[in-house]
Design an enzyme around this catalytic site. Structure first.
Site, PDB file in Angstrom:
ATOM      1  N   LYS A 125       0.767  -1.370  -0.109  1.00  0.00           N
ATOM      2  CA  LYS A 125       0.062   0.143  -0.104  1.00  0.00           C
ATOM      3  C   LYS A 125       0.774   1.155   0.038  1.00  0.00           C
ATOM      4  O   LYS A 125       0.556   2.285  -0.553  1.00  0.00           O
ATOM      5  CB  LYS A 125      -1.040  -0.080   1.157  1.00  0.00           C
ATOM      6  CG  LYS A 125      -1.839  -1.300   1.137  1.00  0.00           C
ATOM      7  CD  LYS A 125      -2.795  -1.396   2.443  1.00  0.00           C
ATOM      8  CE  LYS A 125      -3.715  -2.518   2.303  1.00  0.00           C
ATOM      9  NZ  LYS A 125      -4.188  -2.876   3.530  1.00  0.00           N
ATOM     10  N   GLN A 159      -4.391  -1.881   9.977  1.00  0.00           N
ATOM     11  CA  GLN A 159      -4.206  -3.055   9.369  1.00  0.00           C
ATOM     12  C   GLN A 159      -4.749  -4.201  10.041  1.00  0.00           C
ATOM     13  O   GLN A 159      -4.171  -4.174  11.393  1.00  0.00           O
ATOM     14  CB  GLN A 159      -2.698  -3.281   8.973  1.00  0.00           C
ATOM     15  CG  GLN A 159      -2.436  -4.565   8.045  1.00  0.00           C
ATOM     16  CD  GLN A 159      -2.799  -4.590   6.945  1.00  0.00           C
ATOM     17  OE1 GLN A 159      -3.138  -3.635   6.088  1.00  0.00           O
ATOM     18  NE2 GLN A 159      -3.744  -5.696   6.379  1.00  0.00           N
ATOM     19  N   ASP A 211     -10.771   3.280   4.376  1.00  0.00           N
ATOM     20  CA  ASP A 211     -10.829   1.914   4.423  1.00  0.00           C
ATOM     21  C   ASP A 211     -12.256   1.260   4.510  1.00  0.00           C
ATOM     22  O   ASP A 211     -12.471   0.057   4.534  1.00  0.00           O
ATOM     23  CB  ASP A 211      -9.905   1.426   5.016  1.00  0.00           C
ATOM     24  CG  ASP A 211      -9.503  -0.188   4.744  1.00  0.00           C
ATOM     25  OD1 ASP A 211      -9.726  -0.454   3.549  1.00  0.00           O
ATOM     26  OD2 ASP A 211      -8.980  -1.109   5.640  1.00  0.00           O
TER      27      ASP A 211
END
Length: 281
Positions: A55, A99, A122
């Site tokens: 990413k 994450q 996200d």
């Protein structure tokens, strides 16, 4: 040999998104704003470290500032929440990505809920999910957003179609079901405990595989001419669908790798730039 005309090329879709992002980022920088994504990694999971690095590299290629905060394995929920709160208050940060998975001692849902909805690029907060389901969400979860973007780029219409989603996770199965419903598809959401799963899949015009089990959906279940979007990624570069067998019956199918995955990362970047552009208003 799979006919290339059947392939939904996620890499091509992702490259198209990223090319457009470069010009948008340039405009922002001319106005003194550098889009910024901060990724929080807790612990030392090798797969998570790989994803974070991918990413970060993708951000750099389009001119987005990427910062990684790496917290220790024994980090507490309180410490993680404080880190996220500080990022919420930092005007130079436009997107926050935690994450997952996180170590077991951490309340992951509480941590997700701490992320400001304006920076939830996200799509992990319950508020973001609710807005997505109601049809006005700004940042849907990135994998569902990627699936919808692939369909859009290939002019695959959901309206009036029967879509079967296999998977019910809060960041994939449930939100993609809502997005398809909002586009006037008739949606059946299945999962690993669904009885007679094959009979449901056989009725589907659109199959979204998001169960996280290698080749769980058998190729012989796919209706002739159906569209198959495989969001699974398992060891050995295997998706959730029996690819070769399914491709013989499908009109379109995403490969694994090179299908949904690249577009998921591109949508994360797209959401980050969207968030940065909102600061101009």
């Amino acid at each position: 040999m799979i006919n290339d005309e059947k392939l939904l090329d996620g890499r091509a879709v992702a490259n198209g998104i990223k090319e457009k992002l470069k010009s948008r980022v340039s405009v922002l920088k001319e106005r003194g704003i550098t889009p910024s994504l901060v990724t929080i990694l807790v612990g030392n999971d090798p797969s998570s470290e790989t994803y974070v690095r991918m990413k970060g590299n993708a951000c750099e290629r389009v001119g987005i500032s990427s910062k990684k905060i790496h917290l220790a394995e024994d980090t507490t929920t309180e410490e993680l929440v404080k880190t996220i709160t500080n990022l919420n208050e930092d005007d130079s940060v436009h997107g926050i990505l935690l994450q997952h998975p996180v170590p077991s001692q951490i309340d992951e849902r509480l941590a997700f809920e701490t992320i400001s909805i304006e920076k939830d690029v996200d799509g992990v907060t319950s508020a973001g999910y609710g807005q997505t389901a109601l049809g006005f969400g700004t940042y849907p979860s990135c994998t569902p957003a990627a699936i919808m973007r692939i369909m859009e780029d290939y002019d695959i219409q959901a309206e009036g179609k029967h879509a079967v989603v296999i998977g019910r996770s809060p960041i994939l199965g449930k939100p993609v079901s809502a997005l398809l419903l909002n586009q006037n598809a008739t949606v059946t959401t299945c999962h690993s405990r669904t009885r007679n799963l094959a009979s449901h899949v056989r009725q589907a015009d659109i199959v979204v595989a998001a169960v996280g089990r290698p080749e769980f959906i058998k190729g012989e279940w796919i209706k002739e001419g159906a569209v198959v979007l495989d969001a699974g990624y398992n060891k050995g570069n295997v998706g959730d669908v029996e690819y070769e067998q399914a491709a013989e019956r499908a009109s379109y199918i995403t490969p694994v790798p090179g299908g949904v995955g690249p577009v998921t990362i591109a949508m994360l970047l797209n959401h980050t730039v969207d968030a940065a552009e909102k600061t101009l208003n």
